[in-house]
Every structure is written in structure tokens, then in C-alpha cells.
Design a protein around this motif. Structure first.
Motif, short mmCIF file in Angstrom:
data_model
loop_
_atom_site.label_atom_id
_atom_site.label_comp_id
_atom_site.label_asym_id
_atom_site.label_seq_id
_atom_site.Cartn_x
_atom_site.Cartn_y
_atom_site.Cartn_z
N LEU A 49 0.83 -1.21 0.00
CA LEU A 49 0.00 0.00 0.00
C LEU A 49 0.86 1.25 0.00
O LEU A 49 0.63 2.19 -0.76
N GLY A 50 1.88 1.26 0.85
CA GLY A 50 2.76 2.42 0.95
C GLY A 50 3.56 2.68 -0.30
O GLY A 50 3.84 3.83 -0.64
N LEU A 51 3.93 1.63 -1.00
CA LEU A 51 4.73 1.77 -2.22
C LEU A 51 3.88 1.93 -3.47
O LEU A 51 4.41 2.17 -4.56
N GLY A 52 2.58 1.76 -3.32
CA GLY A 52 1.68 1.91 -4.47
C GLY A 52 1.80 0.80 -5.49
O GLY A 52 1.58 1.03 -6.68
N VAL A 53 2.15 -0.39 -5.04
CA VAL A 53 2.25 -1.53 -5.98
C VAL A 53 0.97 -2.36 -5.89
O VAL A 53 0.20 -2.25 -4.93
N PRO A 54 0.72 -3.21 -6.88
CA PRO A 54 -0.50 -4.02 -6.87
C PRO A 54 -0.58 -4.91 -5.63
O PRO A 54 0.40 -5.55 -5.24
N LEU A 55 -1.77 -4.95 -5.05
CA LEU A 55 -1.98 -5.77 -3.86
C LEU A 55 -2.28 -7.23 -4.19
O LEU A 55 -2.04 -8.12 -3.38
N SER A 56 -2.83 -7.49 -5.38
CA SER A 56 -3.32 -8.83 -5.69
C SER A 56 -2.27 -9.93 -5.55
O SER A 56 -2.57 -10.98 -4.97
N PRO A 57 -1.02 -9.76 -6.05
CA PRO A 57 -0.08 -10.87 -5.87
C PRO A 57 0.27 -11.10 -4.40
O PRO A 57 0.44 -12.25 -3.97
N ILE A 58 0.32 -10.03 -3.62
CA ILE A 58 0.62 -10.16 -2.19
C ILE A 58 -0.54 -10.85 -1.48
O ILE A 58 -0.33 -11.76 -0.66
N LEU A 59 -1.76 -10.44 -1.80
CA LEU A 59 -2.94 -11.06 -1.18
C LEU A 59 -3.01 -12.55 -1.51
O LEU A 59 -3.30 -13.38 -0.64
N LEU A 60 -2.76 -12.89 -2.78
CA LEU A 60 -2.80 -14.30 -3.17
C LEU A 60 -1.72 -15.12 -2.46
O LEU A 60 -1.98 -16.23 -1.99
N ALA A 61 -0.52 -14.57 -2.38
CA ALA A 61 0.58 -15.29 -1.71
C ALA A 61 0.27 -15.47 -0.23
O ALA A 61 0.47 -16.56 0.32
N CYS A 62 -0.24 -14.42 0.41
CA CYS A 62 -0.60 -14.52 1.83
C CYS A 62 -1.70 -15.54 2.04
O CYS A 62 -1.64 -16.37 2.96
N GLY A 63 -2.72 -15.48 1.20
CA GLY A 63 -3.82 -16.44 1.32
C GLY A 63 -3.36 -17.87 1.16
O GLY A 63 -3.81 -18.77 1.88
N LEU A 64 -2.44 -18.09 0.22
CA LEU A 64 -1.92 -19.43 0.01
C LEU A 64 -1.17 -19.93 1.25
O LEU A 64 -1.41 -21.04 1.74
N VAL A 65 -0.26 -19.12 1.76
CA VAL A 65 0.54 -19.54 2.92
C VAL A 65 -0.36 -19.82 4.12
O VAL A 65 -0.22 -20.84 4.79
N LEU A 66 -1.30 -18.92 4.40
CA LEU A 66 -2.17 -19.11 5.56
C LEU A 66 -3.07 -20.33 5.38
O LEU A 66 -3.29 -21.08 6.34
N SER A 67 -3.56 -20.55 4.18
CA SER A 67 -4.40 -21.73 3.92
C SER A 67 -3.62 -23.01 4.11
O SER A 67 -4.11 -23.97 4.73
N VAL A 68 -2.40 -23.05 3.60
CA VAL A 68 -1.59 -24.26 3.74
C VAL A 68 -1.24 -24.48 5.21
O VAL A 68 -1.23 -25.62 5.69
#
Length: 126
Positions: A49-68
Motif C-alpha cells: 500500500l505504501g509503495l503503491g504496488v498491486p496488492l493482488s499478488p501479495i494477497l494471493l501469496a498470503c492467502g496461500l501460505v495461511l491456507s496451507v
């Protein structure tokens, strides 16, 4: 639709969601690695958010790790229930599930470096 062809009512859906959320809360309370992964994800999302980069790849990676990690905890509980005494196959199951978390975490780290690295480097080097 449920497997019997009937629709799931909203009240049944909310009840099911409540059970799922209870599982997430239990894992958060009892598993230090899950808490670390949650807060690492919050940090990564804050950076994005602070760097203004796309959130979607970060959200997907976080969701994957937490789900696993949730699945790893579930598998460990089932293995402990089925095999309270040490057994080599129980060890294989637990180690493989932990390995899945490791692979997902390394993948998320790669996503984080690819997405956050360049803008962070630009910011730090001026």
C-alpha cells in the motif's frame, strides 16, 4: 448447491462460516508460525500500500501460505488422533505437510521480493 441438489440457506452458510472462523481463531491462538505468517502478511500488505504496488499478488501469496498452514495444523491434529504413539508414517505425513508450508512460504517470499523489491530498492537508493 449442496451435494444433494438443495441450496444452502444463508443461515446455514453463516453457521458453517462460524465453524470455519473458529478454526482460524484456534490456529491463531495455538500456532506461533501462523501468527508470524499473519503479521508478515500484514507487513507485506502495508508495504505494498505504501509503495503503491498491486496488492493482488501479495494477497494471493498470503492467502496461500495461511491456507496451507491451516491445512498443516488440521493434518497434524488428525495424525495425532489416529496415531498417538510415534509411527514412521505419521512422521512422513507431518513432515510433508510442514514441507508444503515451507514451499508456499518460499513462493510467497519470491512474490514479495519480485513485487516489493524494485520499488523498495528505488526508495532506499534515492
Amino acid at each position: 448447491m449442496r451435494s444433494d441438489g438443495s441450496a444452502l440457506s444463508p443461515s446455514r452458510w453463516w453457521r458453517s462460516a462460524g465453524f470455519a472462523w473458529a478454526g482460524v481463531r484456534h490456529v491463531y491462538r495455538t500456532q506461533a508460525n501462523f501468527r508470524i505468517e499473519v503479521w508478515a502478511g500484514v507487513l507485506a500488505l502495508g508495504l505494498a500500500l505504501g509503495l503503491g504496488v498491486p496488492l493482488s499478488p501479495i494477497l494471493l501469496a498470503c492467502g496461500l501460505v495461511l491456507s496451507v498452514e491451516l491445512l498443516n495444523t488440521a493434518l497434524e491434529a488428525v495424525v495425532d488422533l489416529a496415531s498417538p504413539e510415534w509411527h514412521p508414517l505419521a512422521k512422513v505425513a507431518k513432515d510433508a505437510a510442514a514441507g508444503a508450508v515451507l514451499v508456499a512460504s518460499l513462493g510467497a517470499l519470491g512474490v514479495g521480493l519480485a513485487v516489493l523489491g524494485p520499488p523498495l530498492l528505488r526508495l532506499l537508493t534515492g
